[in-house]
Design a protein around this motif. Structure first.
Motif, PDB file in Angstrom:
ATOM      1  N   LEU A  39      15.850   6.202  -4.446  1.00 34.99           N
ATOM      2  CA  LEU A  39      15.003   7.148  -5.154  1.00 34.99           C
ATOM      3  C   LEU A  39      13.700   6.536  -5.665  1.00 34.99           C
ATOM      4  O   LEU A  39      12.716   7.255  -5.856  1.00 34.99           O
ATOM      5  N   VAL A  40      13.682   5.225  -5.905  1.00 37.54           N
ATOM      6  CA  VAL A  40      12.468   4.609  -6.416  1.00 37.54           C
ATOM      7  C   VAL A  40      11.379   4.644  -5.342  1.00 37.54           C
ATOM      8  O   VAL A  40      11.667   4.588  -4.136  1.00 37.54           O
ATOM      9  N   LYS A  41      10.149   4.780  -5.783  1.00 42.13           N
ATOM     10  CA  LYS A  41       9.031   4.885  -4.843  1.00 42.13           C
ATOM     11  C   LYS A  41       8.779   3.537  -4.184  1.00 42.13           C
ATOM     12  O   LYS A  41       8.610   2.522  -4.864  1.00 42.13           O
ATOM     13  N   ARG A  42       8.721   3.538  -2.872  1.00 43.67           N
ATOM     14  CA  ARG A  42       8.565   2.284  -2.125  1.00 43.67           C
ATOM     15  C   ARG A  42       7.126   1.779  -2.194  1.00 43.67           C
ATOM     16  O   ARG A  42       6.184   2.563  -2.288  1.00 43.67           O
ATOM     17  N   GLN A  43       7.010   0.452  -2.111  1.00 41.44           N
ATOM     18  CA  GLN A  43       5.695  -0.196  -2.163  1.00 41.44           C
ATOM     19  C   GLN A  43       5.559  -1.175  -1.004  1.00 41.44           C
ATOM     20  O   GLN A  43       6.516  -1.852  -0.639  1.00 41.44           O
ATOM     21  N   ARG A  99      -3.162   2.604 -10.904  1.00 43.35           N
ATOM     22  CA  ARG A  99      -2.378   1.745 -11.799  1.00 43.35           C
ATOM     23  C   ARG A  99      -1.636   0.669 -11.014  1.00 43.35           C
ATOM     24  O   ARG A  99      -1.585  -0.501 -11.433  1.00 43.35           O
ATOM     25  N   LEU A 100      -1.058   1.048  -9.891  1.00 40.67           N
ATOM     26  CA  LEU A 100      -0.356   0.057  -9.075  1.00 40.67           C
ATOM     27  C   LEU A 100      -1.334  -0.975  -8.520  1.00 40.67           C
ATOM     28  O   LEU A 100      -1.009  -2.171  -8.452  1.00 40.67           O
ATOM     29  N   ALA A 123       0.546  -0.939  -2.519  1.00 41.08           N
ATOM     30  CA  ALA A 123       0.291   0.498  -2.496  1.00 41.08           C
ATOM     31  C   ALA A 123       1.561   1.186  -2.020  1.00 41.08           C
ATOM     32  O   ALA A 123       2.567   0.541  -1.685  1.00 41.08           O
ATOM     33  N   TYR A 124       1.489   2.526  -1.966  1.00 38.47           N
ATOM     34  CA  TYR A 124       2.677   3.306  -1.653  1.00 38.47           C
ATOM     35  C   TYR A 124       2.845   3.585  -0.161  1.00 38.47           C
ATOM     36  O   TYR A 124       3.736   4.349   0.219  1.00 38.47           O
ATOM     37  N   SER A 125       2.027   2.984   0.681  1.00 35.96           N
ATOM     38  CA  SER A 125       2.191   3.082   2.133  1.00 35.96           C
ATOM     39  C   SER A 125       1.480   1.894   2.763  1.00 35.96           C
ATOM     40  O   SER A 125       0.556   1.324   2.158  1.00 35.96           O
ATOM     41  N   PRO A 126       1.880   1.487   3.965  1.00 39.71           N
ATOM     42  CA  PRO A 126       1.187   0.360   4.618  1.00 39.71           C
ATOM     43  C   PRO A 126      -0.293   0.638   4.842  1.00 39.71           C
ATOM     44  O   PRO A 126      -1.132  -0.246   4.640  1.00 39.71           O
ATOM     45  N   GLN A 127      -0.634   1.858   5.258  1.00 39.55           N
ATOM     46  CA  GLN A 127      -2.037   2.189   5.496  1.00 39.55           C
ATOM     47  C   GLN A 127      -2.842   2.131   4.207  1.00 39.55           C
ATOM     48  O   GLN A 127      -3.976   1.657   4.183  1.00 39.55           O
ATOM     49  N   GLN A 128      -2.254   2.619   3.130  1.00 42.00           N
ATOM     50  CA  GLN A 128      -2.940   2.618   1.836  1.00 42.00           C
ATOM     51  C   GLN A 128      -3.174   1.197   1.337  1.00 42.00           C
ATOM     52  O   GLN A 128      -4.248   0.890   0.793  1.00 42.00           O
ATOM     53  N   ALA A 129      -2.198   0.320   1.524  1.00 43.19           N
ATOM     54  CA  ALA A 129      -2.356  -1.072   1.090  1.00 43.19           C
ATOM     55  C   ALA A 129      -3.476  -1.755   1.861  1.00 43.19           C
ATOM     56  O   ALA A 129      -4.330  -2.440   1.274  1.00 43.19           O
ATOM     57  N   GLY A 130      -3.508  -1.580   3.190  1.00 40.24           N
ATOM     58  CA  GLY A 130      -4.584  -2.171   3.974  1.00 40.24           C
ATOM     59  C   GLY A 130      -5.936  -1.593   3.624  1.00 40.24           C
ATOM     60  O   GLY A 130      -6.952  -2.306   3.590  1.00 40.24           O
ATOM     61  N   GLU A 131      -5.974  -0.298   3.320  1.00 38.06           N
ATOM     62  CA  GLU A 131      -7.232   0.355   2.952  1.00 38.06           C
ATOM     63  C   GLU A 131      -7.786  -0.197   1.647  1.00 38.06           C
ATOM     64  O   GLU A 131      -8.998  -0.451   1.521  1.00 38.06           O
ATOM     65  N   GLN A 244       9.038  -3.160   3.597  1.00 39.44           N
ATOM     66  CA  GLN A 244       8.514  -2.853   2.273  1.00 39.44           C
ATOM     67  C   GLN A 244       8.660  -4.055   1.343  1.00 39.44           C
ATOM     68  O   GLN A 244       9.578  -4.858   1.468  1.00 39.44           O
ATOM     69  N   ALA A 245       7.727  -4.151   0.384  1.00 40.70           N
ATOM     70  CA  ALA A 245       7.781  -5.243  -0.587  1.00 40.70           C
ATOM     71  C   ALA A 245       8.692  -4.916  -1.766  1.00 40.70           C
ATOM     72  O   ALA A 245       9.261  -5.809  -2.381  1.00 40.70           O
ATOM     73  N   PHE A 246       8.811  -3.631  -2.093  1.00 40.19           N
ATOM     74  CA  PHE A 246       9.646  -3.202  -3.223  1.00 40.19           C
ATOM     75  C   PHE A 246      10.162  -1.801  -2.942  1.00 40.19           C
ATOM     76  O   PHE A 246       9.407  -0.947  -2.474  1.00 40.19           O
ATOM     77  N   PRO A 247      11.447  -1.523  -3.199  1.00 40.37           N
ATOM     78  CA  PRO A 247      12.481  -2.505  -3.557  1.00 40.37           C
ATOM     79  C   PRO A 247      12.972  -3.269  -2.330  1.00 40.37           C
ATOM     80  O   PRO A 247      13.032  -2.712  -1.239  1.00 40.37           O
TER      81      PRO A 247
END
Length: 279
Positions: A39-43, A99-100, A123-131, A244-247
């Motif tokens: 249930l926790v949001k993946r990062q 915030r993240l 970030a909450y998706s691979p594309q978002q983190a790279g962006e 994913q990095a978390f969790p």
């Protein structure tokens, strides 16, 4: 046998009597661990290696980097700078993504690798983190371009002066060379130069001047080339692992199992102590 000592057989008897409490707490804790993991949001985490811009035409002994490495790391951690990065990527500064981004941004100066900065952001998706990693580097590049423009303009102005002096010196050399030829009474510099020996001396001095100016021009052109002068950029494309990095599933379930065993054993012992107290 001492009555105040606890032996393994005593613990085994406790667990056999209170096994239901042990199992209930164990199952409940594992269920909570499973729910948390799903249930926790993946990062996802992106890693970028930043090469700081430099201008190669600075005086000898001066750092060619447009900004010292320590100051770069301080700038990247400024909240106004981070807000500009988020705005350029299309995120408001009060969103969960923002915030993240602020909480996960980590910097590691790499002096041994040629003054690089290792940047990691989540970030909450691979594309978002790279962006977000690319937006951070792009914003830093824009800041550094403003810093490097004055020394670049000064270097280009110096190169223009050298080329102008070189053109004038080559023209004078051509006149002196023609005047130094035997039997030539051609005017050099607007005056008759009938002495070929004097013309040869002037020609030698002018040749030395042309060589010096040519060397200065070539050195400055090389210093302004891509090997010594370049913008801030990523050495390699930002790397975002598929996992994913978390969790972290392995770590989450491992810690959950250990916690479940501990809480189950504690519940069984507490239940047995309470039963003995009532007895």
């Amino acid at each position: 046998m001492e009555r105040d000592e606890i032996y393994l057989i005593d613990l085994w008897r406790i667990f056999t009597r209170q096994w239901l409490w042990f199992v209930l707490v164990l199952v409940l804790t594992l269920a909570c661990t499973y729910a948390f993991a799903h249930l926790v949001k993946r990062q996802w985490e992106a890693t970028a290696w930043i090469q700081i811009a430099q201008v190669g035409s600075v005086p000898a002994g001066q750092d060619p980097k447009v900004e010292p490495l320590q100051r770069v790391t301080e700038r990247l951690q400024l909240v106004p700078f981070q807000n500009q990065v988020l705005a350029s990527a299309g995120y408001a500064k009060t969103t969960p993504v923002a915030r993240l981004y602020r909480n996960s941004l980590k910097l590691e100066p790499m002096l041994y690798a040629g003054s690089l900065v290792k940047l990691t952001v989540r970030a909450y998706s691979p594309q978002q983190a790279g962006e977000l990693a690319a937006a951070t580097v792009a914003r830093l590049r824009a800041v550094h371009r403003e810093l490097e423009e004055p020394p670049l303009q000064a270097a280009r102005a110096r190169l223009a002066r050298i080329e102008s002096d070189l053109s004038a010196a080559e023209a004078d050399r051509a006149r002196y060379q023609q005047a130094a030829e035997p039997g030539s009474l051609r005017a050099a510099g607007g005056k008759d130069l009938a002495n070929p020996v004097l013309a040869s001396l002037l020609l030698a001095n002018k040749n030395e001047e042309v060589r010096g100016l040519t060397q200065q021009r070539n050195d400055l052109v090389e210093r302004l080339g891509p090997a010594y002068t370049y913008d801030t950029s990523m050495v390699w494309p930002a790397y975002v692992p598929e996992k994913q990095a978390f969790p972290n599933p392995e770590l989450t379930y491992g810690l959950g199992l250990l916690l479940a065993l501990f809480l189950g054993a504690s519940a069984a012992l507490a239940r047995d102590v309470a039963r003995r107290s009532r007895a």
